[in-house]
Design an enzyme around this catalytic site. Structure first.
Site, PDB file in Angstrom:
ATOM      1  N   CYS A 117     -91.038 -49.383-102.500  1.00  0.00           N
ATOM      2  CA  CYS A 117     -90.639 -48.320-101.560  1.00  0.00           C
ATOM      3  C   CYS A 117     -91.772 -47.921-100.622  1.00  0.00           C
ATOM      4  O   CYS A 117     -91.520 -47.431 -99.517  1.00  0.00           O
ATOM      5  CB  CYS A 117     -90.167 -47.091-102.333  1.00  0.00           C
ATOM      6  SG  CYS A 117     -88.802 -47.482-103.417  1.00  0.00           S
ATOM      7  N   HIS A 267     -89.424 -41.802 -96.901  1.00  0.00           N
ATOM      8  CA  HIS A 267     -88.712 -42.937 -97.489  1.00  0.00           C
ATOM      9  C   HIS A 267     -87.365 -42.431 -97.991  1.00  0.00           C
ATOM     10  O   HIS A 267     -87.286 -41.383 -98.636  1.00  0.00           O
ATOM     11  CB  HIS A 267     -89.541 -43.526 -98.635  1.00  0.00           C
ATOM     12  CG  HIS A 267     -88.742 -44.387 -99.547  1.00  0.00           C
ATOM     13  ND1 HIS A 267     -87.976 -45.436 -99.089  1.00  0.00           N
ATOM     14  CD2 HIS A 267     -88.558 -44.348-100.895  1.00  0.00           C
ATOM     15  CE1 HIS A 267     -87.365 -46.005-100.115  1.00  0.00           C
ATOM     16  NE2 HIS A 267     -87.700 -45.360-101.215  1.00  0.00           N
ATOM     17  N   ASN A 297     -80.715 -46.511-100.445  1.00  0.00           N
ATOM     18  CA  ASN A 297     -82.163 -46.742-100.475  1.00  0.00           C
ATOM     19  C   ASN A 297     -82.413 -48.227-100.225  1.00  0.00           C
ATOM     20  O   ASN A 297     -82.050 -49.059-101.055  1.00  0.00           O
ATOM     21  CB  ASN A 297     -82.696 -46.305-101.844  1.00  0.00           C
ATOM     22  CG  ASN A 297     -84.190 -46.554-102.018  1.00  0.00           C
ATOM     23  OD1 ASN A 297     -84.810 -47.257-101.219  1.00  0.00           O
ATOM     24  ND2 ASN A 297     -84.755 -45.984-103.071  1.00  0.00           N
TER      25      ASN A 297
HETATM   26  N1  COA Z   1     -71.870 -42.350-111.770  1.00  0.00           N
HETATM   27  C1  COA Z   1     -71.482 -41.440-112.673  1.00  0.00           C
HETATM   28  N2  COA Z   1     -72.260 -41.031-113.691  1.00  0.00           N
HETATM   29  C2  COA Z   1     -73.492 -41.564-113.782  1.00  0.00           C
HETATM   30  C3  COA Z   1     -73.959 -42.522-112.866  1.00  0.00           C
HETATM   31  C4  COA Z   1     -73.089 -42.911-111.833  1.00  0.00           C
HETATM   32  N3  COA Z   1     -73.445 -43.808-110.893  1.00  0.00           N
HETATM   33  N4  COA Z   1     -75.208 -42.851-113.215  1.00  0.00           N
HETATM   34  C5  COA Z   1     -75.544 -42.154-114.296  1.00  0.00           C
HETATM   35  N5  COA Z   1     -74.499 -41.356-114.658  1.00  0.00           N
HETATM   36  C6  COA Z   1     -74.412 -40.423-115.766  1.00  0.00           C
HETATM   37  C7  COA Z   1     -75.377 -40.747-116.864  1.00  0.00           C
HETATM   38  O1  COA Z   1     -74.846 -41.705-117.735  1.00  0.00           O
HETATM   39  C8  COA Z   1     -75.559 -39.400-117.523  1.00  0.00           C
HETATM   40  O2  COA Z   1     -74.441 -39.161-118.358  1.00  0.00           O
HETATM   41  P1  COA Z   1     -74.607 -38.393-119.772  1.00  0.00           P
HETATM   42  O3  COA Z   1     -75.112 -37.018-119.412  1.00  0.00           O
HETATM   43  O4  COA Z   1     -73.229 -38.398-120.303  1.00  0.00           O
HETATM   44  O5  COA Z   1     -75.595 -39.190-120.545  1.00  0.00           O
HETATM   45  C9  COA Z   1     -75.470 -38.408-116.368  1.00  0.00           C
HETATM   46  O6  COA Z   1     -74.822 -39.122-115.303  1.00  0.00           O
HETATM   47  C10 COA Z   1     -76.817 -37.915-115.889  1.00  0.00           C
HETATM   48  O7  COA Z   1     -77.683 -39.047-115.740  1.00  0.00           O
HETATM   49  P2  COA Z   1     -79.164 -38.899-115.266  1.00  0.00           P
HETATM   50  O8  COA Z   1     -79.760 -40.242-115.170  1.00  0.00           O
HETATM   51  O9  COA Z   1     -79.844 -37.863-116.092  1.00  0.00           O
HETATM   52  O10 COA Z   1     -78.911 -38.308-113.812  1.00  0.00           O
HETATM   53  P3  COA Z   1     -79.934 -37.616-112.849  1.00  0.00           P
HETATM   54  O11 COA Z   1     -79.501 -36.248-112.596  1.00  0.00           O
HETATM   55  O12 COA Z   1     -81.360 -37.852-113.237  1.00  0.00           O
HETATM   56  O13 COA Z   1     -79.686 -38.442-111.512  1.00  0.00           O
HETATM   57  C11 COA Z   1     -80.723 -40.172-110.226  1.00  0.00           C
HETATM   58  C12 COA Z   1     -79.999 -39.819-111.497  1.00  0.00           C
HETATM   59  C13 COA Z   1     -81.082 -41.638-110.279  1.00  0.00           C
HETATM   60  C14 COA Z   1     -79.815 -39.899-109.044  1.00  0.00           C
HETATM   61  C15 COA Z   1     -81.977 -39.281-110.111  1.00  0.00           C
HETATM   62  O14 COA Z   1     -82.705 -39.294-111.310  1.00  0.00           O
HETATM   63  C16 COA Z   1     -82.874 -39.709-109.016  1.00  0.00           C
HETATM   64  O15 COA Z   1     -82.492 -39.690-107.861  1.00  0.00           O
HETATM   65  N6  COA Z   1     -84.109 -40.075-109.335  1.00  0.00           N
HETATM   66  C17 COA Z   1     -85.036 -40.563-108.355  1.00  0.00           C
HETATM   67  C18 COA Z   1     -84.625 -41.926-107.994  1.00  0.00           C
HETATM   68  C19 COA Z   1     -85.359 -42.458-106.868  1.00  0.00           C
HETATM   69  O16 COA Z   1     -85.732 -41.753-105.970  1.00  0.00           O
HETATM   70  N7  COA Z   1     -85.539 -43.742-106.929  1.00  0.00           N
HETATM   71  C20 COA Z   1     -86.139 -44.472-105.922  1.00  0.00           C
HETATM   72  C21 COA Z   1     -87.576 -44.300-106.013  1.00  0.00           C
HETATM   73  S1  COA Z   1     -88.255 -44.921-104.660  1.00  0.00           S
END
Ligand code: COA
Length: 340
Positions: A117, A267, A297
């Site tokens: 990234c 980004h 992304n």
């Molecule tokens: N659709 C529906 N549910 C989903 C899902 C999807 N695409 N992906 C995950 N879930 C579920 C999970 O299984 C989890 O369920 P549970 O509570 O029953 O276990 C729940 O949603 C929460 O998951 P979690 O991973 O804790 O979600 P989050 O709030 O952390 O959001 C991201 C996930 C990835 C959106 C978030 O962590 C994020 O944006 N992180 C930064 C990512 C980033 O910037 N990456 C690039 C770096 S350059």
């Protein structure tokens, strides 16, 4: 004094739009979850995810042609290529050499940058150093990705695969001494490799094996090794700390303040991260540009696609003070501050 300014810029995204509802057809997800957590409504995927004539370098080629056209230059005028990607055409060689051939450049150097990234930030910083040192005059700086070929579209991969998209952007960074041309005022790059496996593709690589495991009948490869793995919460927490740090470092180095900025382009990792940073610095809506809603992304391509679109839409004008900042896998992070 030699300055480095953006002489041309262009971007390319494939036509194939994949909406959140499209993804909900193949995995257990929904528009509400994706929109709420990431801001993403749709992304672009190459038409045939598995085999295709469309490669990362061909996307870069389309973007580079637009940048060359804006700069009124031909590929023959280029002195060097810096190509940022985490999804190269081959494991080796890098995509820079493929682009050199596609464009029909002279036998100029072509460097691949592997900083995910933050790839475009690293690539611009390298090009800026070559220009300021007088080594090269016209450098093609590219960020390009095809993610869709290597994502897990089963329920297991839903936390990652809904986020990423395909696309490319390119900049011609040129040497100039003209007073009315822009310049790169400050760059910074950082890394913290102890978190390498918090956002990672493990296979193939010298740590987890390659041909030895592929050729074994029961190779024991797990989806966590072959598909991107991301510790989403952990990445999020680090991102919201590192973004403000790298932004302030760039501004301080150039003796500028947040209020001096005409545009900030983060980004495009997650709209929530961008909004957090916007609030922290009290940036008005017209001073931040996001397009993650349309493209997801696109990793190394995200900043340059956004910059290209913002310029196309007249949201950035010649002379404006622009800050680009990134955080991502590595972990790596950094910024480029420039007058356009
Ligand atoms: N659709 C529906 N549910 C989903 C899902 C999807 N695409 N992906 C995950 N879930 C579920 C999970 O299984 C989890 O369920 P549970 O509570 O029953 O276990 C729940 O949603 C929460 O998951 P979690 O991973 O804790 O979600 P989050 O709030 O952390 O959001 C991201 C996930 C990835 C959106 C978030 O962590 C994020 O944006 N992180 C930064 C990512 C980033 O910037 N990456 C690039 C770096 S350059």
């Amino acid at each position: 004094m030699l300055k480095s300014y953006i002489k041309g810029i262009g971007h390319f995204v494939p036509e194939n739009i994949v909406t959140n509802d499209d993804l909900a057809q193949v995995m257990n997800t929904n528009d509400e979850w994706i929109t709420e957590r990431t801001g993403i409504k749709e992304r672009r995927h190459r038409r045939d995810r598995v085999h295709s004539d469309e490669t990362t370098a061909t996307y870069a080629f389309h973007a580079a042609k637009k940048a060359l056209s804006m700069a009124k230059m031909s590929a023959q005028d280029l002195d060097y290529i810096v190509f940022a990607t985490l999804s190269p055409d081959y494991f080796f060689p890098g995509s820079g050499v493929v682009l050199q051939d596609l464009l029909g450049c002279k036998t100029i150097g072509a460097l691949d940058v592997r900083n995910q990234c933050s790839g475009f930030i690293y690539a611009m910083s390298v090009a800026n150093a070559f220009i300021k040192s007088g080594t090269y005059k016209n450098i093609l700086v590219v960020g390009a990705e095809i993610h869709s070929f290597g994502l897990d579209f089963s329920d297991e991969g839903r936390g990652v695969s809904v986020i990423f998209g395909d696309g490319a952007g390119a900049v011609i960074l040129s040497a100039t001494e003209m007073e009315d041309h822009g310049d790169i005022l400050a760059v910074n790059m950082h890394s913290e490799g102890k978190y390498a496996e918090e956002l990672v593709v493990k296979f193939p690589g010298t740590k987890y094996g390659w041909s030895d495991r592929l050729l074994t009948e029961n190779h024991g490869l797990t989806s966590k090794e072959i598909y991107p793995y991301m510790n989403g919460n952990f990445v999020f927490k680090h991102a919201v700390t590192r973004f403000p740090e790298t932004m302030m470092e760039a501004l301080d180095k150039a003796g500028k303040k947040v209020e001096d900025l005409d545009m900030f382009i983060p980004h495009q990792a997650n709209l929530r991260i961008a909004q957090f940073v916007q609030q922290k610095f009290s940036l008005p809506d017209e001073k931040i540009f996001n397009n993650i809603q349309k493209y997801g992304n696109t990793t190394a391509a995200s900043i340059v696609i956004a910059l290209s679109e913002a310029i196309e839409q007249d949201k950035i004008k010649r002379g404006d003070l622009v800050l680009l900042s990134a955080f991502g896998s590595g972990f790596t992070w950094g910024s480029v501050l420039f007058h356009y």
